[in-house]
Write an enzyme that holds these catalytic residues in place. Structure first.
Site, short mmCIF file in Angstrom:
data_model
loop_
_atom_site.label_atom_id
_atom_site.label_comp_id
_atom_site.label_asym_id
_atom_site.label_seq_id
_atom_site.Cartn_x
_atom_site.Cartn_y
_atom_site.Cartn_z
N ASN A 1 24.73 -19.37 45.51
CA ASN A 1 25.27 -18.24 44.74
C ASN A 1 25.62 -18.77 43.36
OD1 ASN A 1 26.79 -16.18 43.64
ND2 ASN A 1 28.47 -16.33 45.13
N TRP A 2 24.79 -18.44 42.38
CA TRP A 2 25.00 -18.99 41.03
C TRP A 2 26.17 -18.31 40.30
CZ3 TRP A 2 19.27 -19.24 38.84
CH2 TRP A 2 18.54 -20.19 39.58
N LYS A 3 26.65 -17.21 40.85
CA LYS A 3 27.73 -16.45 40.20
C LYS A 3 27.34 -16.13 38.75
CE LYS A 3 30.92 -18.36 43.50
NZ LYS A 3 32.25 -18.82 43.85
N HIS B 1 31.29 -10.24 48.38
CA HIS B 1 31.85 -11.56 48.08
C HIS B 1 33.33 -11.40 47.74
CE1 HIS B 1 32.70 -15.30 45.98
NE2 HIS B 1 31.68 -15.81 46.65
N GLU C 1 35.10 -12.55 45.47
CA GLU C 1 35.37 -12.30 44.05
C GLU C 1 35.16 -10.83 43.72
OE1 GLU C 1 32.87 -15.43 42.59
OE2 GLU C 1 34.27 -16.90 43.39
N GLU D 1 33.66 -16.97 54.52
CA GLU D 1 34.15 -17.73 53.37
C GLU D 1 35.65 -17.56 53.24
OE1 GLU D 1 30.81 -18.44 50.35
OE2 GLU D 1 31.71 -16.54 49.84
N GLY E 1 35.66 -22.64 45.59
CA GLY E 1 35.82 -23.23 44.26
C GLY E 1 37.06 -24.09 44.12
N SER F 1 33.35 -24.47 49.05
CA SER F 1 33.31 -25.90 48.72
C SER F 1 32.36 -26.70 49.61
CB SER F 1 34.72 -26.50 48.75
OG SER F 1 35.54 -25.86 47.78
N GLY G 1 29.44 -23.64 43.55
CA GLY G 1 29.38 -24.71 42.54
C GLY G 1 28.23 -25.70 42.73
P1 PGA Z 1 31.99 -22.72 46.14
O1 PGA Z 1 31.70 -21.13 46.23
O2 PGA Z 1 30.88 -23.39 46.93
O3 PGA Z 1 31.95 -23.04 44.67
O4 PGA Z 1 33.32 -22.95 46.77
C1 PGA Z 1 31.26 -20.55 47.42
C2 PGA Z 1 31.06 -19.07 47.23
O5 PGA Z 1 31.85 -18.44 46.52
O6 PGA Z 1 30.10 -18.49 47.77
#
Ligand code: PGA
Length: 250
Positions: free
Chosen positions: A9-11, A94, A96, A166, A172, A211, A233
């Site tokens: 997931n490049w966000k 997600h 976020e 998640e 993150g 993470s 990330g």
């Molecule tokens: P992260 O993000 O690997 O940077 O913790 C995971 C995600 O939000 O899908």
């Protein structure tokens, strides 16, 4: 019987040029694996990414979609538009999106049905916040997210679905759930799905996210109910994402 699936997931990262560079580096590194490999660029880089990934082992997903197909919905992007670009997957709900953009289990459910209607493979995210975990509410929260967010599926759809567990506090932050904690919640998600839909839930792939790194992927994937990872990330770097994808070769 469940093929592992590792998605990046490049966000809100990567212009078209960066996307092309990243996929070009990644292609030869993930060429020979039994793992399903997916990258999810921002909408603006999807076309370039699909192009750069053509003929490789890498598929492309979006990070969100809207539930209506067309209409006066300024700023939104629909399932048919994603299909048109060559997307095969779409992340839905997600944390976020839930946290910053007001997504709820109800909107997640509408988006899930829109994705399936258009033949996109949904990757639906669930997970508790730190406060919820500390209050001992993890399983209650996840049960509600699964029951409400994943309701109304018909046979054949449950096996297509991908769920990503998640824990919000692990995203993150560098703080990963232990493999045993992740396994416990993921087994519970599968059990919740089984109670809703019967034995087909055995085929649903459930990822862990939060993470994930080359250092912890092997232990996570060794758990019986963990079928893959959703990587933030570490998916922005070709070497580390490839090391995650190639966890079996370590
Ligand atoms: P992260 O993000 O690997 O940077 O913790 C995971 C995600 O939000 O899908």
């Amino acid at each position: 019987m469940r093929r592992p699936i590792i998605a990046g997931n490049w966000k809100m990262h990567n212009t078209t040029e960066k996307a092309r560079e990243l996929v070009t580096l990644l292609r030869p590194l993930v060429g020979t694996t039994g793992v399903e490999v997916v990258v999810c660029p921002p909408f603006t880089a999807i076309a370039a990414t699909v192009n750069a990934a053509a003929g490789s082992n890498i598929s492309v997903g979006a990070q969100d979609l809207f539930w209506e197909d067309w209409g006066a919905y300024t700023g939104e992007v629909s399932g048919p538009m994603l299909k048109d670009l060559g997307c095969r997957y779409v992340i839905i709900g997600h944390s976020e999106r839930r946290q910053y953009f007001g997504e709820t289990d109800a909107t997640v459910n509408k988006k899930l049905h829109a994705a399936l209607r258009h033949g996109l493979v949904p990757i639906v995210c669930v997970g508790e916040t730190l406060a919820e975990r500390e209050a001992g509410k993890t399983l209650d929260v996840v049960r509600r997210q699964v029951r409400e967010g994943l309701k109304g599926l018909v046979p054949g759809q449950v096996e297509t679905l991908v769920v990503a567990y998640e824990p919000v506090w692990a995203i993150g932050t560098g703080r990963t759930a232990t493999a045993a904690d992740a396994q416990e919640v993921i087994a519970f998600i599968r059990e919740t799905l089984r109670a809703m839909y019967g034995e087909e839930a055995k085929a649903t792939r459930i990822q862990y996210g939060g993470s994930v790194k080359p250092e912890n992927i092997t232990e996570l994937m060794a758990q019986p109910d963990i079928d893959g990872a959703l990587v933030g990330g570490a998916s922005l770097d070709a070497i580390s994402f490839a090391a995650i994808v190639n966890y079996q070769q370590k």
